[in-house]
Design an enzyme around this catalytic site. Structure first.
Site, PDB file in Angstrom:
ATOM      1  N   TYR A 135      32.972  49.460  36.619  1.00 51.91           N
ATOM      2  CA  TYR A 135      34.054  50.299  36.095  1.00 51.91           C
ATOM      3  C   TYR A 135      33.730  50.827  34.696  1.00 51.91           C
ATOM      4  O   TYR A 135      34.187  51.891  34.318  1.00 51.91           O
ATOM      5  CB  TYR A 135      35.356  49.490  35.991  1.00 51.91           C
ATOM      6  N   ASP A 246      39.319  44.360  42.494  1.00 53.42           N
ATOM      7  CA  ASP A 246      40.183  45.491  42.864  1.00 53.42           C
ATOM      8  C   ASP A 246      40.449  45.459  44.364  1.00 53.42           C
ATOM      9  O   ASP A 246      41.582  45.559  44.825  1.00 53.42           O
ATOM     10  CB  ASP A 246      39.500  46.809  42.459  1.00 53.42           C
ATOM     11  N   ASP A 250      44.019  43.815  46.620  1.00 57.35           N
ATOM     12  CA  ASP A 250      44.844  44.596  47.560  1.00 57.35           C
ATOM     13  C   ASP A 250      44.920  43.888  48.904  1.00 57.35           C
ATOM     14  O   ASP A 250      45.979  43.820  49.527  1.00 57.35           O
ATOM     15  CB  ASP A 250      44.242  45.999  47.782  1.00 57.35           C
TER      16      ASP A 250
HETATM   17  C1  IPM Z   1      44.338  48.784  40.224  1.00 56.24           C
HETATM   18  C2  IPM Z   1      44.134  50.252  40.510  1.00 56.24           C
HETATM   19  C3  IPM Z   1      43.274  50.831  39.383  1.00 56.24           C
HETATM   20  C4  IPM Z   1      41.922  50.145  39.444  1.00 56.24           C
HETATM   21  C5  IPM Z   1      43.141  52.360  39.403  1.00 56.24           C
HETATM   22  C6  IPM Z   1      44.483  53.048  39.391  1.00 56.24           C
HETATM   23  C7  IPM Z   1      42.301  52.851  38.250  1.00 56.24           C
HETATM   24  O1  IPM Z   1      43.572  50.430  41.759  1.00 56.24           O
HETATM   25  O2  IPM Z   1      44.906  48.455  39.164  1.00 56.24           O
HETATM   26  O3  IPM Z   1      43.966  47.969  41.059  1.00 56.24           O
HETATM   27  O4  IPM Z   1      41.045  50.555  40.210  1.00 56.24           O
HETATM   28  O5  IPM Z   1      41.733  49.189  38.706  1.00 56.24           O
HETATM   29 MG    MG Z   2      43.410  48.633  42.904  1.00 56.06          MG
END
Ligand code: IPM
Ligand code: MG
Length: 356
Positions: A135, A246, A250
């Protein structure tokens, strides 16, 4: 206690309004100031993270953040896209430790896409390193095309990197957290392929020597993705890098069937923090008054506990949310048979009533 309120885009303003309502009902000496962020800030001030918004966040004890992003900004050059606001805040405030709990609430077990017995009682904590990895690696870019243009590019690249201190501090956060929980850390890597993650694995192993009371296991990320849907309850604390975190957070959130319920905290070394729901800006349902405000309300509770040293107030909010669920109130995303479906504001009002 000063709180920067950054509602952002999509459903952000609606859900943050409910969390502010709940915070006000606590009657604590909280000073709250609101500023635009994300696409909303780009439209108002020409930048997703205006100078004044960043300053407000830096001067506050904590930031309550809604969500950023909308498809309509997808064609903007990268530095002006809404996502740069949250990435910029993480970097500027040094918010390296991201806590993403995935809890399956007893009343919502049936909302999960997995069999109830696999997720009933699930309580895992993903700790995602938030300011390093691919990132924030350098260099990044495209060859044989001007920056910001895909047309004519021959290749594009981002670099993955971690430094020793970055891995050491997130490993310590994970081991400390495990001590307060069930005493197990799963460090997720891709050491079989990537140098960066062989380094990660070695350093986590080194730091573990200071925590002999905590159990450490290492797992490749592909296997971790599989184990999360096979036997999620075997995990306690999962610690991993920015990119894998990330994705896995999710996945873990969806196991609970209630991504609309999950809060998160991003902390720096000074205990300053940014608190936001784990879900995104959901532009498809923005402005309809149907979004679930509970993840943001629970993020406000995390803020009271971690950055403002108000654990009783945090517990009051969490108990109020439990009561509202027990009373059968649901927003559409977590609806089930026999429950009362309410909108965003009615859910916030119900939490305030339960609080009292
Ligand atoms: C998260 C989101 C962010 C990330 C995006 C919006 C930049 O997906 O907070 O998980 O990738 O970190
Ligand atoms: Mg995310």
């Amino acid at each position: 206690m000063k709180i920067a309120i950054l509602p952002g885009d999509g459903i952000g303003p609606e859900i943050v309004a409910e969390a502010v309502k709940v915070l006000r009902a606590l009657a604590l000496p909280l000073e709250m100031e609101t500023a635009p962020v994300g696409g909303a800030a780009y439209e108002a001030a020409g930048h997703p993270l205006p100078e004044a918004t960043l300053r407000l966040a830096q001067q506050a004890d904590a930031v309550l953040f809604g969500a950023v992003g909308d498809w309509k900004f997808d064609t903007l050059p990268r530095p002006l896209r809404p996502e740069q606001a949250i990435l910029g805040l993480r970097q500027a405030l040094g918010l390296f430790a991201n806590f993403r709990p995935a809890i399956c609430y007893p009343q919502l077990t049936h909302a999960s896409s997995l069999k109830p017995e696999l997720v009933a009682g699930l309580d895992i904590l993903i700790i995602r390193e938030l300011t390093g990895d691919i990132y924030f690696g350098q260099p990044r870019g495209r060859r044989s095309a001007p920056d910001g243009a895909f047309a004519g590019a021959e290749e594009a690249f981002d670099t993955m990197r971690y430094s020793r201190p970055e891995i050491e501090r997130i490993a310590r956060v994970a081991f400390e957290a495990a001590r307060q929980r069930r005493g197990k850390v799963t460090s997720v890597d891709k050491a079989n392929v990537l140098e960066t993650f062989q380094f990660w694995k070695d350093i986590v192993t080194e730091v573990h020597r200071d925590y002999p009371d905590v159990e450490l296991e290492h797992m490749y990320v592909d296997n971790a993705a599989m184990q999360l849907v096979k036997a999620p309850k075997k995990f306690d604390v999962v610690v991993t890098g920015n990119m894998f975190g990330d994705i896995l957070s999710d996945e873990a959130a969806m196991l609970t069937g209630s991504i609309g319920m999950l809060p998160s905290a991003s902390l720096n070394e000074r205990g300053q923090g940014l608190y936001e729901p784990s879900h995104g800006s959901a532009p498809d349902i923005a402005g309809k008054g149907i979004a679930n405000p509970l993840a943001t309300i629970l993020s406000a509770a995390m803020m009271l506990r971690f950055s403002l040293q108000q654990p009783e107030a945090a517990e009051r909010i969490e108990a109020a949310v439990q009561k509202v669920l027990a009373d059968g109130l649901r927003t559409a995303d977590i609806a089930s048979e026999g429950c009362t479906i309410v909108g965003t504001a009615a859910m916030g009002d119900a939490v305030v009533r339960a609080l009292r």
